[in-house]
Each structure stands twice: as C-alpha cells, then as structure tokens.
Design a protein around this motif. Sequence first.
Motif, PDB file in Angstrom:
ATOM      1  N   ASN A 162      10.985  -8.270   9.502  1.00  0.00           N
ATOM      2  CA  ASN A 162      11.265  -7.966  10.938  1.00  0.00           C
ATOM      3  C   ASN A 162      10.338  -8.413  11.901  1.00  0.00           C
ATOM      4  O   ASN A 162      10.505  -8.500  13.035  1.00  0.00           O
ATOM      5  N   ALA A 163       9.006  -8.616  11.495  1.00  0.00           N
ATOM      6  CA  ALA A 163       7.864  -9.046  12.526  1.00  0.00           C
ATOM      7  C   ALA A 163       8.065 -10.572  12.853  1.00  0.00           C
ATOM      8  O   ALA A 163       8.487 -11.244  12.188  1.00  0.00           O
ATOM      9  N   PRO A 164       7.215 -10.565  14.039  1.00  0.00           N
ATOM     10  CA  PRO A 164       7.200 -12.052  14.448  1.00  0.00           C
ATOM     11  C   PRO A 164       6.159 -12.852  13.815  1.00  0.00           C
ATOM     12  O   PRO A 164       4.998 -12.953  14.295  1.00  0.00           O
ATOM     13  N   MET A 165       6.777 -13.435  12.849  1.00  0.00           N
ATOM     14  CA  MET A 165       5.627 -13.997  11.949  1.00  0.00           C
ATOM     15  C   MET A 165       5.080 -15.176  12.486  1.00  0.00           C
ATOM     16  O   MET A 165       3.981 -15.639  11.983  1.00  0.00           O
ATOM     17  N   GLU A 166       5.776 -15.887  13.139  1.00  0.00           N
ATOM     18  CA  GLU A 166       5.200 -17.073  13.681  1.00  0.00           C
ATOM     19  C   GLU A 166       4.204 -16.883  14.612  1.00  0.00           C
ATOM     20  O   GLU A 166       3.384 -17.834  15.147  1.00  0.00           O
ATOM     21  N   ASN A 167       3.778 -15.766  15.114  1.00  0.00           N
ATOM     22  CA  ASN A 167       2.617 -15.114  15.718  1.00  0.00           C
ATOM     23  C   ASN A 167       1.294 -14.871  14.757  1.00  0.00           C
ATOM     24  O   ASN A 167       0.426 -14.475  15.520  1.00  0.00           O
ATOM     25  N   VAL A 168       1.356 -15.111  13.741  1.00  0.00           N
ATOM     26  CA  VAL A 168       0.382 -14.518  12.721  1.00  0.00           C
ATOM     27  C   VAL A 168      -0.795 -15.535  12.555  1.00  0.00           C
ATOM     28  O   VAL A 168      -0.243 -16.682  12.236  1.00  0.00           O
ATOM     29  N   GLN A 169      -1.984 -15.100  12.699  1.00  0.00           N
ATOM     30  CA  GLN A 169      -3.112 -16.011  12.182  1.00  0.00           C
ATOM     31  C   GLN A 169      -3.230 -15.838  10.599  1.00  0.00           C
ATOM     32  O   GLN A 169      -3.891 -16.782  10.105  1.00  0.00           O
ATOM     33  N   GLU A 170      -3.582 -14.660  10.464  1.00  0.00           N
ATOM     34  CA  GLU A 170      -4.062 -14.375   9.053  1.00  0.00           C
ATOM     35  C   GLU A 170      -3.627 -12.859   8.718  1.00  0.00           C
ATOM     36  O   GLU A 170      -3.447 -11.917   9.596  1.00  0.00           O
ATOM     37  N   ILE A 171      -3.047 -12.501   7.583  1.00  0.00           N
ATOM     38  CA  ILE A 171      -2.702 -11.385   7.193  1.00  0.00           C
ATOM     39  C   ILE A 171      -3.869 -10.622   6.388  1.00  0.00           C
ATOM     40  O   ILE A 171      -4.397 -11.044   5.485  1.00  0.00           O
ATOM     41  N   VAL A 172      -4.350  -9.384   6.948  1.00  0.00           N
ATOM     42  CA  VAL A 172      -5.469  -8.664   6.379  1.00  0.00           C
ATOM     43  C   VAL A 172      -4.879  -7.469   5.849  1.00  0.00           C
ATOM     44  O   VAL A 172      -4.373  -6.364   6.821  1.00  0.00           O
ATOM     45  N   PHE A 173      -5.287  -6.913   4.801  1.00  0.00           N
ATOM     46  CA  PHE A 173      -4.871  -5.694   4.293  1.00  0.00           C
ATOM     47  C   PHE A 173      -6.112  -4.724   4.648  1.00  0.00           C
ATOM     48  O   PHE A 173      -7.231  -4.689   3.730  1.00  0.00           O
ATOM     49  N   CYS A 174      -6.050  -4.044   5.544  1.00  0.00           N
ATOM     50  CA  CYS A 174      -7.015  -3.178   5.956  1.00  0.00           C
ATOM     51  C   CYS A 174      -6.862  -2.340   6.849  1.00  0.00           C
ATOM     52  O   CYS A 174      -6.558  -2.427   8.108  1.00  0.00           O
ATOM     53  N   GLY A 175      -6.223  -1.120   6.248  1.00  0.00           N
ATOM     54  CA  GLY A 175      -5.716  -0.109   7.168  1.00  0.00           C
ATOM     55  C   GLY A 175      -6.583   1.170   6.981  1.00  0.00           C
ATOM     56  O   GLY A 175      -7.797   1.230   7.171  1.00  0.00           O
ATOM     57  N   PHE A 176      -5.941   2.416   7.315  1.00  0.00           N
ATOM     58  CA  PHE A 176      -6.520   3.738   7.387  1.00  0.00           C
ATOM     59  C   PHE A 176      -7.073   4.098   6.156  1.00  0.00           C
ATOM     60  O   PHE A 176      -8.315   4.841   6.231  1.00  0.00           O
ATOM     61  N   GLY A 177      -6.521   3.824   4.990  1.00  0.00           N
ATOM     62  CA  GLY A 177      -6.956   4.150   3.862  1.00  0.00           C
ATOM     63  C   GLY A 177      -7.471   3.005   2.933  1.00  0.00           C
ATOM     64  O   GLY A 177      -7.719   2.041   3.583  1.00  0.00           O
ATOM     65  N   GLU A 178      -7.604   3.152   1.775  1.00  0.00           N
ATOM     66  CA  GLU A 178      -8.201   2.246   0.774  1.00  0.00           C
ATOM     67  C   GLU A 178      -7.083   1.597   0.139  1.00  0.00           C
ATOM     68  O   GLU A 178      -6.259   2.226  -0.438  1.00  0.00           O
ATOM     69  N   PRO A 179      -6.771   0.272   0.626  1.00  0.00           N
ATOM     70  CA  PRO A 179      -5.536  -0.304  -0.086  1.00  0.00           C
ATOM     71  C   PRO A 179      -5.182  -0.240  -1.797  1.00  0.00           C
ATOM     72  O   PRO A 179      -4.149  -0.190  -2.166  1.00  0.00           O
ATOM     73  N   THR A 180      -6.429  -0.564  -2.288  1.00  0.00           N
ATOM     74  CA  THR A 180      -6.215  -0.395  -3.813  1.00  0.00           C
ATOM     75  C   THR A 180      -5.876   0.927  -4.411  1.00  0.00           C
ATOM     76  O   THR A 180      -5.674   1.039  -5.625  1.00  0.00           O
ATOM     77  N   ILE A 181      -5.725   2.113  -3.499  1.00  0.00           N
ATOM     78  CA  ILE A 181      -5.411   3.409  -4.051  1.00  0.00           C
ATOM     79  C   ILE A 181      -4.043   3.210  -4.385  1.00  0.00           C
ATOM     80  O   ILE A 181      -3.619   3.869  -5.368  1.00  0.00           O
ATOM     81  N   ARG A 182      -3.137   2.220  -3.872  1.00  0.00           N
ATOM     82  CA  ARG A 182      -1.755   1.890  -4.217  1.00  0.00           C
ATOM     83  C   ARG A 182      -1.689   0.645  -4.827  1.00  0.00           C
ATOM     84  O   ARG A 182      -1.061  -0.320  -4.735  1.00  0.00           O
ATOM     85  N   LEU A 183      -2.431   0.292  -6.182  1.00  0.00           N
ATOM     86  CA  LEU A 183      -2.647  -0.882  -6.660  1.00  0.00           C
ATOM     87  C   LEU A 183      -1.590  -1.486  -7.224  1.00  0.00           C
ATOM     88  O   LEU A 183      -1.172  -2.735  -6.848  1.00  0.00           O
ATOM     89  N   ASP A 184      -0.595  -1.058  -7.753  1.00  0.00           N
ATOM     90  CA  ASP A 184       0.736  -1.493  -8.048  1.00  0.00           C
ATOM     91  C   ASP A 184       1.668  -1.951  -7.068  1.00  0.00           C
ATOM     92  O   ASP A 184       2.091  -3.000  -7.027  1.00  0.00           O
ATOM     93  N   ASP A 185       1.738  -0.982  -6.116  1.00  0.00           N
ATOM     94  CA  ASP A 185       2.611  -1.364  -5.061  1.00  0.00           C
ATOM     95  C   ASP A 185       1.883  -2.627  -4.107  1.00  0.00           C
ATOM     96  O   ASP A 185       2.552  -3.226  -3.486  1.00  0.00           O
TER      97      ASP A 185
END
Length: 215
Positions: free
Chosen positions: A71-94
């Motif tokens: 749903n996002a305006p992907m044409e405006n993306v420069q880089e995708i960064v997994f960097c949220g409020f928590g630690e992303p690898t906590i949901r490793l499989d997902d």
Amino acid sequence: MILYTLHENGYIDFAEKIKMYPTEKFNMYVNITNRCNCNCTFCLRHLKEDHKLWLKGGEPSVEEIEQAFLNAPMENVQEIVFCGFGEPTIRLDDLITVLKFIRKEFPQFKIRMNTNGLSDLEYRKPTAPLFEGLLDTISISLNESTAQKYLDVTRSRFGLKSYEAMIEFASQCKNYIPHVVVTVVEVIGEAEIEACRKVCEKYNLNLRIRRYESN
C-alpha cells in the motif's frame, strides 16, 4: 507505525511524509516489534506508550507488514531499513519471511537492518547465514569497548557473554552480507570511541559513530 521515516527531529508515517514531499525520496524504516532482549540505559523504549513508534495494537502480523509495503508509495523509497522501537531479530522467522517478500516484490531496493547482534544467543544457533542474499547492509550496536561496560549500558538479559557473542555475530556477518558496520553513539566520549576503534581493528570491523537521538 509499521513504516515510518524521519521528520523534524522526530518520526512520521512514511505515506504522510510523501504527501508533504511527493517528488522526493526518503529512507523507509520498518517497525515490527516493541520487544527487545536488552534494556539499554539510553533507549527510547523507556518512553513506551508515550512514543510514536510504540505499536499500541501489538505486533503486526506478517500479512499486515507485507500489505503495508504493497500500500505504500514505494516510488519514494530511498532505502529500506529494519530499525524500529524493538529489536527486529526478536521476530527472526517473521523477519526472514518479510525480507524474502521484499526481495521478490521490490528487488530494486537496498535493504539494511539495525540490530543489537544478539540473535545467536536468543536462538542458540548461528543466525548470520540466514541473512545471505536478503540484506545489503547490517549495522550492529557495539556500544562500548569491554564486556562489562557493554553490559552496564545494555543490561542484556544474557549477561557478560553478550559482548563476545555480538562481536562473533558481526564477524560472521562478513561472510554473508556485503556491508557490515558496528556503531557507537558519540556521547560515550573520545577516549571510549578510541578504545572501540581498537576493538574494531582487532576484529577487522568497520566502525561508525552515530549521533544520539533523544526523541
């Protein structure tokens, strides 16, 4: 917010930012969890529900994350960064599932992940190989120059062994991910930054000094 970006020293939903600047490109940050296996003294997570990035409805499902990308305006993306409020690898499989989805649907984008580098301890197995072909860059929080200083700051639930495990994870990542950097925050001071440089020289790791974000 699942997909967000920076705005006026804070954070804003990515799509809302593009409404303001429809012809520009920005980094798209991906927020998938509130959870973390550290409790860092400087972390914004202490704000919890008062912070914009806190996922008030709980963790989004894989399907919700994937739909957010569609749903996002992907044409405006420069880089995708997994960097949220928590630690992303906590949901490793997902996390791996979503990374594979992005590689398939949006192969044109570079993907980075910011992590504390403790996923080997969390899952009791080597995890660096799982990211082969899925990440272009991984940024790992070095934080301090010794195991005790690191534990004092991160308050990792794994104790003193966390530091060595993080260093080993960073070293292993070089075999599977094109760009591997470790980071410290500028507020630790010049003497500690220099000590961290020596750690990086010992293990042949690239050090980046980042500024402290207080909001």
